[in-house]
Design a protein around this motif. Structure first.
Motif, PDB file in Angstrom:
ATOM      1  N   TRP A 146     -55.404 -12.234 -17.980  1.00 45.75           N
ATOM      2  CA  TRP A 146     -54.528 -11.592 -16.995  1.00 45.75           C
ATOM      3  C   TRP A 146     -54.795 -10.095 -16.915  1.00 45.75           C
ATOM      4  O   TRP A 146     -54.910  -9.522 -15.820  1.00 45.75           O
ATOM      5  N   ARG A 195     -45.743  -3.936 -17.181  1.00 45.25           N
ATOM      6  CA  ARG A 195     -46.288  -5.134 -16.552  1.00 45.25           C
ATOM      7  C   ARG A 195     -46.234  -6.248 -17.592  1.00 45.25           C
ATOM      8  O   ARG A 195     -46.812  -6.115 -18.682  1.00 45.25           O
ATOM      9  N   THR A 196     -45.532  -7.331 -17.308  1.00 39.92           N
ATOM     10  CA  THR A 196     -45.401  -8.413 -18.277  1.00 39.92           C
ATOM     11  C   THR A 196     -45.997  -9.701 -17.730  1.00 39.92           C
ATOM     12  O   THR A 196     -46.008  -9.930 -16.514  1.00 39.92           O
ATOM     13  N   SER A 252     -45.064 -12.636 -17.057  1.00 42.87           N
ATOM     14  CA  SER A 252     -43.844 -13.407 -16.827  1.00 42.87           C
ATOM     15  C   SER A 252     -43.505 -13.310 -15.351  1.00 42.87           C
ATOM     16  O   SER A 252     -44.211 -12.660 -14.571  1.00 42.87           O
ATOM     17  N   ASP A 253     -42.406 -13.912 -14.979  1.00 44.29           N
ATOM     18  CA  ASP A 253     -41.950 -13.833 -13.594  1.00 44.29           C
ATOM     19  C   ASP A 253     -41.284 -12.498 -13.284  1.00 44.29           C
ATOM     20  O   ASP A 253     -40.986 -12.210 -12.125  1.00 44.29           O
ATOM     21  N   GLU A 254     -41.051 -11.684 -14.294  1.00 43.80           N
ATOM     22  CA  GLU A 254     -40.408 -10.393 -14.101  1.00 43.80           C
ATOM     23  C   GLU A 254     -41.351  -9.443 -13.360  1.00 43.80           C
ATOM     24  O   GLU A 254     -42.503  -9.271 -13.761  1.00 43.80           O
ATOM     25  N   PRO A 255     -40.916  -8.818 -12.263  1.00 42.90           N
ATOM     26  CA  PRO A 255     -41.786  -7.869 -11.567  1.00 42.90           C
ATOM     27  C   PRO A 255     -41.995  -6.610 -12.404  1.00 42.90           C
ATOM     28  O   PRO A 255     -41.188  -6.287 -13.283  1.00 42.90           O
ATOM     29  N   LYS A 256     -43.084  -5.904 -12.135  1.00 40.16           N
ATOM     30  CA  LYS A 256     -43.284  -4.654 -12.859  1.00 40.16           C
ATOM     31  C   LYS A 256     -42.150  -3.699 -12.530  1.00 40.16           C
ATOM     32  O   LYS A 256     -41.645  -3.657 -11.407  1.00 40.16           O
TER      33      LYS A 256
END
Length: 263
Positions: A22, A241-242, A244-248
């Motif tokens: 990623w 930036r993760t 996951s579904d979490e936005p930056k």
């Protein structure tokens, strides 16, 4: 705008392959101006881990500077190599280690925070030697007067807002000296969770910025890296930036960059 990717604690040997892929994809797609890697490239400082980590960093195709983490020197069960030839397996990444960078009005200054041995049981914790600090201050003094100064080391110099600890010896002394020299931020890893907080030293505000991990050894956040955006007006912000579904999202408590006392 200048964009830097700040990554740490990849731990080849215990890396997360999905997170590694990623990050590589993000670098290829977004083309940051540089990648700052603040240590623990490897898990056990083996030759194969350094070869894998070096190949990954080299393939990114952007300027890279790499700091040495406590996992990047031989472990306690290999005391001879730890004390007398701790860097013998670095060949794959040697040219990147503690490499100062000048990128679009920013000088990235390496600061070594690891030690082969210490007068305490836990040698994984941080230490800033007088020589390491002196070398960092010399690079700052030689930098263009109008540059932002980002110092990069593995251990946070003082304890931050996360549960992981560094307990860096001489860290607060080093932080005060870096502030007096006009450093704007100190980038680190080690604790595996991201943060960006301002700290006051001698009427000067310096930012402490920590990156997460791209390994399987996550703590309180998923695999992550930092995107540091630097604006033409010398303000800068950190976005996490993760994987996951979490936005930056921005984690900076401030974006201000004080005029350097060096000017």
């Amino acid at each position: 705008m200048t964009k830097l990717f700040h990554v740490s604690d990849v731990h080849f040997g215990a890396e997360d392959p999905a997170a590694i892929a990623w990050f590589s994809e993000r670098v290829a797609a977004e083309k940051p101006d540089a990648v700052i890697m603040t240590g623990d490239l490897t898990m056990r400082a083996t030759k194969s881990e350094f070869e894998d980590g070096g190949a990954w960093l080299s393939a990114l195709g952007v300027p890279v500077t790499l700091e040495v983490g406590n996992h990047d020197i031989p472990y306690y069960w290999d005391p001879i190599r730890r004390l007398f030839s701790p860097y013998s397996r670095y060949a794959a990444v040697e040219r990147m280690i503690e490499r100062p960078l000048d990128v679009a009005g920013i000088t990235v200054v390496p600061l070594k925070t690891t030690a082969r041995a210490q007068w305490r049981w836990n040698w994984s914790k941080g230490k800033v030697s007088s020589g390491s600090l002196r070398r960092a201050l010399a690079i700052i003094a030689a930098a263009p007067r109008d540059h932002l100064i980002f110092v990069a080391g593995h251990h946070p110099l003082i304890e931050g807002p996360v549960k992981g600890t560094a307990r860096t010896r001489n860290g607060d002394t080093a932080l005060a000296a870096l502030a007096r020299a006009g450093a704007h931020a100190v980038l680190s890893g080690h604790v595996h969770d991201p943060f960006d907080i301002p700290v006051a030293r001698d009427d000067w505000q310096i930012r402490l910025i920590g990156a997460g991990t791209l390994s399987k050894r996550t703590r309180h956040s998923p695999p992550a890296f930092n995107e540091i955006r630097v604006n033409p007006d010398r303000t800068f912000e950190t976005l996490v930036r993760t994987l996951s579904d979490e936005p930056k999202h921005r984690i900076s408590e401030t974006t201000a960059a004080m005029p350097s006392p060096r000017t």
